[in-house]
Design an enzyme around this catalytic site. Structure first.
Site, mmCIF file in Angstrom:
data_model
loop_
_atom_site.group_PDB
_atom_site.id
_atom_site.type_symbol
_atom_site.label_atom_id
_atom_site.label_comp_id
_atom_site.label_asym_id
_atom_site.label_seq_id
_atom_site.Cartn_x
_atom_site.Cartn_y
_atom_site.Cartn_z
ATOM 1 N N GLY A 222 8.067 33.000 16.729
ATOM 2 C CA GLY A 222 7.745 34.255 17.063
ATOM 3 C C GLY A 222 6.553 33.747 18.391
ATOM 4 N N GLY A 227 1.307 33.818 15.476
ATOM 5 C CA GLY A 227 1.517 32.516 14.814
ATOM 6 C C GLY A 227 0.245 31.825 14.512
ATOM 7 N N GLU A 244 6.838 27.958 15.304
ATOM 8 C CA GLU A 244 7.880 27.600 16.436
ATOM 9 C C GLU A 244 7.309 28.800 17.752
ATOM 10 O OE1 GLU A 244 9.616 27.108 19.485
ATOM 11 O OE2 GLU A 244 11.144 28.126 18.354
ATOM 12 N N CYS A 278 13.149 30.895 24.028
ATOM 13 C CA CYS A 278 11.950 30.331 24.074
ATOM 14 C C CYS A 278 12.037 28.910 24.839
ATOM 15 C CB CYS A 278 11.339 29.841 22.728
ATOM 16 S SG CYS A 278 12.359 29.007 21.520
ATOM 17 N N GLU A 377 4.055 33.528 28.786
ATOM 18 C CA GLU A 377 5.405 33.390 28.505
ATOM 19 C C GLU A 377 5.881 34.845 28.879
ATOM 20 O OE1 GLU A 377 6.693 33.178 24.492
ATOM 21 O OE2 GLU A 377 8.385 31.714 25.312
HETATM 22 P P1 ADP Z 1 8.005 38.976 19.010
HETATM 23 O O1 ADP Z 1 7.386 39.166 20.463
HETATM 24 O O2 ADP Z 1 9.136 38.132 19.043
HETATM 25 O O3 ADP Z 1 8.770 40.243 18.402
HETATM 26 P P2 ADP Z 1 5.911 38.654 16.769
HETATM 27 O O4 ADP Z 1 5.368 37.306 16.986
HETATM 28 O O5 ADP Z 1 5.506 39.880 16.915
HETATM 29 O O6 ADP Z 1 7.115 38.331 18.366
HETATM 30 O O7 ADP Z 1 7.261 38.569 15.981
HETATM 31 C C1 ADP Z 1 8.111 37.728 15.200
HETATM 32 C C2 ADP Z 1 8.110 37.917 13.961
HETATM 33 O O8 ADP Z 1 6.685 38.082 13.267
HETATM 34 C C3 ADP Z 1 8.800 39.302 13.445
HETATM 35 O O9 ADP Z 1 9.637 39.017 12.185
HETATM 36 C C4 ADP Z 1 7.559 40.094 13.045
HETATM 37 O O10 ADP Z 1 7.784 41.270 12.386
HETATM 38 C C5 ADP Z 1 6.277 39.114 12.361
HETATM 39 N N1 ADP Z 1 4.957 39.432 12.529
HETATM 40 C C6 ADP Z 1 4.450 40.285 13.468
HETATM 41 N N2 ADP Z 1 3.237 40.345 13.087
HETATM 42 C C7 ADP Z 1 2.916 39.543 11.899
HETATM 43 C C8 ADP Z 1 1.775 39.250 11.190
HETATM 44 N N3 ADP Z 1 0.629 39.887 11.416
HETATM 45 N N4 ADP Z 1 2.195 38.634 10.110
HETATM 46 C C9 ADP Z 1 3.335 37.868 9.975
HETATM 47 N N5 ADP Z 1 4.411 38.075 10.827
HETATM 48 C C10 ADP Z 1 4.052 39.118 11.486
#
Ligand code: ADP
Length: 478
Positions: A222, A227, A244, A278, A377
């Site tokens: 994500g 991350g 990643e 990505c 990005e």
């Molecule tokens: P994107 O821009 O790809 O949506 P995110 O990093 O927000 O990027 O989301 C990728 C994943 O991480 C999704 O499944 C989202 O629900 C999850 N996510 C978002 N915030 C958190 C958090 N604070 N802790 C754990 N997972 C999260």
């Protein structure tokens, strides 16, 4: 219609549901999907913990057969799942079919892994001693996944984790729950024992902390900020983490290469799936002897893209995945012009026959590495093109940003290729090929801040999803 969480072999409803909207047609609702609570995430972790007690010792043939069965079910259901995936995510059905095929191959690859389990036996350094090194599952794994490959990413994290004897709680992106529900049904129908695979639907902000603090390992794909947050949450318990994250991937085109091939690859490597990979190329760096030709070819390509709905067989590009991506893509395009970049092709919103998140692909010239578009990005259909004097300048520009995921070079001159390969800071380098669309049997990932905590896929997966144990035997035989 409502769809639920899958916990301990049961479909569990939530108090709240959220609509999953089709980005190709905002009037089309794919379904209503459960929003799990942290308590339900904890139940899923507990179920995975109970299942681990037997799954970790399961016969490798059993794990292999179940993963093979999952592959077969995905293949049987490929058309239905590809259609749902494209409808909720915005990629073209054609692209979604490719993701289905990839996902079933990944299942088959990991189906063979339990049978290839590695280990070592060595003589000890004391007389009468031997040592073995065996690999054990890490435990309960939380897989937190994004929307851009809503099947392939959950599959490569989950199939790998299960193959090595871990149990899983999957938290798919809130933007693509429908594909995740199909995947959960595949695990259910393949006959995995209850609790081995669990899925909670909902927002990472709500469920993330419970999942990260309550698992033995987290595999996440994500955004960078999320991350970083996961690493912070994992630190107190020293939970194993693999991230990643994003990329800003340069593609260098030198004057000695096959220019037409390079233009085609630059276009497809940049704009396939509306730039939402990505590993998409986003900085095209061209030697000045061929710059005008490459620029003209890229402009022709961008102007020629047909934008359409996920199910439009004539479309080259679907919408971007959601409102956030739509606003973000347009924001980057406006910002680049404000900062002095020149929009040379495409750009802006696209009016389609249905109301959706359609964006025209955009190409910018005259930008610098300090500009926002070259530092952050975009994760949308926007790229920049640079003219450079020579390979040295190309390498400098290619490395001039924080990300380090993938990079590519087009050239037929081996010493140039090799110099680029050595000096690129990216984790993955491609030669005369797109920077995206890489193989699942090879470790995948980049250096921080594009990657953290080890690679996934290929033998990278075995490293992350297992722990080593060294055992010393004093058998006394000399
Ligand atoms: P994107 O821009 O790809 O949506 P995110 O990093 O927000 O990027 O989301 C990728 C994943 O991480 C999704 O499944 C989202 O629900 C999850 N996510 C978002 N915030 C958190 C958090 N604070 N802790 C754990 N997972 C999260």
């Amino acid at each position: 219609m409502r769809f639920d969480n899958f916990v301990d072999g049961q479909w569990i409803p939530s108090d709240e549901y959220e609509a999953d909207t089709n980005p190709s047609d905002l009037d089309d609702v794919v379904g209503e999907y459960a929003l799990a609570t942290p308590a339900m995430a904890q139940e899923a972790l507990d179920a995975a913990g109970r299942a681990l007690a037997t799954w970790r010792w399961s016969n490798p043939l059993v794990r292999s057969a179940l993963l093979d069965k999952a592959a077969a079910l995905l293949e049987e259901r490929a058309e239905t799942i590809a259609h749902t995936l494209a409808r909720e995510e915005g990629k073209l059905v054609r692209e979604a079919r490719g993701e289905l095929l990839l996902s079933s191959r990944i299942f088959r690859y990991f189906a063979a892994e339990p049978l290839r389990h590695r280990g070592a036996a060595l003589p000890g350094l004391r007389d009468g001693f031997d040592v073995t090194v065996t690999h054990e599952p890490v435990g309960v794994v939380a897989n937190i996944t994004p929307w851009n490959f809503p099947l392939a990413v959950p599959v490569w994290k989950t199939a790998a984790a299960l193959a090595y004897g871990n149990t899983v709680v999957l938290k798919p992106s809130e933007f693509t729950p429908a594909t995740a529900v199909h995947l959960a049904r595949v695990f259910e129908d393949a006959g995995f024992p209850r609790g081995v695979f669990n899925m909670v639907l909902g927002h990472g902000k709500v469920l993330g902390e419970t999942l990260v603090r309550g698992s033995d390992a987290v595999s996440f794909t994500g955004s960078g900020p999320t991350g970083r947050r996961i690493v912070e949450m994992a630190a107190p318990a020293m939970t194993k983490v693999q991230l990643e994250l994003g990329g800003k991937n340069p593609l260098v085109i030198l004057g000695d290469c096959d220019i037409e091939q390079a233009i085609g690859v630059a276009l497809s490597g940049t704009f396939t799936h509306a730039g939402q990979r990505c590993t998409s190329s986003s900085k095209i760096i061209v030697e000045k002897s061929v710059y005008d030709r490459v620029l003209a070819g890229m402009i022709r390509g961008v102007d020629g893209y047909r934008i359409g709905a996920f199910d439009d067989p004539d479309a080259d590009m679907g919408p971007v995945a959601n409102e956030t991506q739509f606003q973000k893509s347009l924001h980057f395009m406006e910002r680049t012009v404000e900062e002095g970049g020149e929009l040379v092709a495409g750009g802006g919103p696209f009016e389609a026959s249905r109301r959706g998140h359609y964006v025209r692909p955009a190409l910018f010239a005259g930008t610098t590495c300090e500009m926002t578009i070259n530092r952050e990005e975009v994760f949308g259909p926007a790229a920049t093109i640079f003219c450079v004097d020579d390979l040295d300048e190309a390498i400098h520009l290619a490395n001039d940003c924080d990300f380090a995921l993938s990079s590519g070079i087009f050239s037929n001159h081996m010493p140039s290729i090799e110099r680029f390969r050595r000096q690129s800071k990216a984790g993955m380098v491609t030669v005369n090929a797109p920077t995206a669309g890489l193989d699942f049997h090879i470790p995948f990932g980049g250096r921080a801040p594009s990657g953290y905590g080890g690679r996934e896929q290929g033998w990278g997966a075995a490293e992350f999803f297992t722990e080593m144990k060294a055992t010393y035997y004093n058998h006394g035989v000399i």
